[in-house]
Design a protein around this motif. Structure first.
Motif, PDB file in Angstrom:
ATOM      1  N   ALA A 293      -0.085   4.896   3.695  1.00  0.00           N
ATOM      2  CA  ALA A 293       0.592   5.146   4.982  1.00  0.00           C
ATOM      3  C   ALA A 293       1.648   6.239   4.827  1.00  0.00           C
ATOM      4  CB  ALA A 293       1.214   3.860   5.513  1.00  0.00           C
TER       5      ALA A 293
ATOM      6  N   TRP B 263      -1.828   0.916   7.935  1.00  0.00           N
ATOM      7  CA  TRP B 263      -1.279  -0.107   7.045  1.00  0.00           C
ATOM      8  C   TRP B 263      -1.565  -1.505   7.594  1.00  0.00           C
ATOM      9  CZ3 TRP B 263       2.491  -3.754   8.130  1.00  0.00           C
ATOM     10  CH2 TRP B 263       2.943  -4.497   7.045  1.00  0.00           C
ATOM     11  N   ALA B 264      -1.302  -1.706   8.884  1.00  0.00           N
ATOM     12  CA  ALA B 264      -1.491  -3.030   9.496  1.00  0.00           C
ATOM     13  C   ALA B 264      -2.966  -3.440   9.505  1.00  0.00           C
ATOM     14  CB  ALA B 264      -0.933  -3.032  10.918  1.00  0.00           C
TER      15      ALA B 264
ATOM     16  N   TYR C 193      -5.339  -2.406   7.467  1.00  0.00           N
ATOM     17  CA  TYR C 193      -5.749  -2.632   6.090  1.00  0.00           C
ATOM     18  C   TYR C 193      -5.244  -3.987   5.596  1.00  0.00           C
ATOM     19  CZ  TYR C 193      -6.304  -1.832   1.093  1.00  0.00           C
ATOM     20  OH  TYR C 193      -6.656  -1.936  -0.233  1.00  0.00           O
ATOM     21  N   ARG C 194      -3.978  -4.272   5.832  1.00  0.00           N
ATOM     22  CA  ARG C 194      -3.399  -5.544   5.387  1.00  0.00           C
ATOM     23  C   ARG C 194      -4.073  -6.725   6.086  1.00  0.00           C
ATOM     24  NH1 ARG C 194      -1.046  -6.092   0.896  1.00  0.00           N
ATOM     25  NH2 ARG C 194       0.063  -7.844   1.769  1.00  0.00           N
TER      26      ARG C 194
ATOM     27  N   ALA D 176       0.028   5.977  11.015  1.00  0.00           N
ATOM     28  CA  ALA D 176       0.146   5.552   9.622  1.00  0.00           C
ATOM     29  C   ALA D 176       0.433   4.053   9.536  1.00  0.00           C
ATOM     30  CB  ALA D 176       1.250   6.351   8.919  1.00  0.00           C
ATOM     31  N   VAL D 177       1.317   3.570  10.385  1.00  0.00           N
ATOM     32  CA  VAL D 177       1.634   2.135  10.394  1.00  0.00           C
ATOM     33  C   VAL D 177       0.436   1.327  10.878  1.00  0.00           C
ATOM     34  CG1 VAL D 177       3.094   0.374  11.483  1.00  0.00           C
ATOM     35  CG2 VAL D 177       4.124   2.460  10.572  1.00  0.00           C
TER      36      VAL D 177
ATOM     37  N   PHE E 192      -4.875   8.312   6.543  1.00  0.00           N
ATOM     38  CA  PHE E 192      -4.691   7.037   5.837  1.00  0.00           C
ATOM     39  C   PHE E 192      -6.007   6.595   5.201  1.00  0.00           C
ATOM     40  CE2 PHE E 192      -5.016   2.429   5.778  1.00  0.00           C
ATOM     41  CZ  PHE E 192      -3.868   2.063   5.093  1.00  0.00           C
TER      42      PHE E 192
ATOM     43  N   SER F  39      -4.987   2.576  -4.245  1.00  0.00           N
ATOM     44  CA  SER F  39      -3.647   2.827  -3.704  1.00  0.00           C
ATOM     45  C   SER F  39      -3.168   1.638  -2.896  1.00  0.00           C
ATOM     46  CB  SER F  39      -3.653   4.055  -2.788  1.00  0.00           C
ATOM     47  OG  SER F  39      -4.016   5.194  -3.490  1.00  0.00           O
ATOM     48  N   ARG F  40      -1.891   1.405  -2.945  1.00  0.00           N
ATOM     49  CA  ARG F  40      -1.299   0.382  -2.086  1.00  0.00           C
ATOM     50  C   ARG F  40      -1.291   0.910  -0.655  1.00  0.00           C
ATOM     51  NH1 ARG F  40       1.370  -3.677  -4.754  1.00  0.00           N
ATOM     52  NH2 ARG F  40       1.761  -3.333  -6.957  1.00  0.00           N
ATOM     53  N   ALA F  41      -1.404  -0.005   0.283  1.00  0.00           N
ATOM     54  CA  ALA F  41      -1.476   0.387   1.695  1.00  0.00           C
ATOM     55  C   ALA F  41      -0.233   1.154   2.122  1.00  0.00           C
ATOM     56  CB  ALA F  41      -1.686  -0.847   2.566  1.00  0.00           C
ATOM     57  N   TRP F  42       0.940   0.743   1.670  1.00  0.00           N
ATOM     58  CA  TRP F  42       2.161   1.433   2.091  1.00  0.00           C
ATOM     59  C   TRP F  42       2.206   2.850   1.533  1.00  0.00           C
ATOM     60  CZ3 TRP F  42       5.802   3.409  -1.180  1.00  0.00           C
ATOM     61  CH2 TRP F  42       5.835   2.927  -2.488  1.00  0.00           C
TER      62      TRP F  42
END
Length: 144
Positions: free
Chosen positions: A69, A122-123, A125-126, A118-119, A53, A63-66
């Motif tokens: 991921a 994402w979490a 990063y967000r 991966a999640v 990631f 890139s978008r986080a999703w």
């Protein structure tokens, strides 16, 4: 944006994910000394996907986080499935680096832990983006 400003912006966007990747590698290499058994193995799987990631964001910082991921999960699963061919086991027998990067044997229970990593990326990063945005909206008062 001038050339120097553009370069600084590109480096700034890559710095945090690069630092996070270094921390993730350190965590991955030390997890077996702190944890034992299956817990260490599956934590390592999650950290593997988390590392991918961060590397996606180093290579493609806009890139978008999703998306990062999804790529991290997809690459992790692809590497796990590649182990079914026996090629990674052969490479791993000759190279420690290949063994660390590709693994050696397929293990289906690894797959959900790649999703966890991966999640988690994402979490994290967000959350970091949310904190930075809040700090920009409400800067800390300066001391005199």
């Amino acid at each position: 944006m001038t050339g120097d400003a553009a370069l600084r912006d590109r480096l700034r966007r890559r710095a945090a994910p690069a630092a996070a990747a270094v921390v993730t590698v350190a965590a991955g290499l030390s997890v077996r000394s702190v944890l034992g058994g299956d817990l260490a193995k599956y934590a390592g799987d999650a950290l593997y996907a988390l590392l991918i990631f961060w590397l996606v964001l180093v290579v493609a910082p806009r890139s978008r986080a999703w998306v990062a991921a999804a790529v991290a999960f997809g690459v992790s699963v692809a590497v796990e499935l590649f182990q079914l061919t026996g090629v990674p086991a052969g490479l791993g027998a000759r190279s420690t680096l290949a063994r660390l990067v590709l693994g050696t044997t397929f293990n289906a229970p690894d797959l959900p832990f790649y999703a966890v990593g991966a999640v988690a990326g994402w979490a994290l990063y967000r959350t970091a983006r949310g904190i930075r945005a809040a700090q920009r909206r409400h800067p800390a008062p300066r001391s005199r």
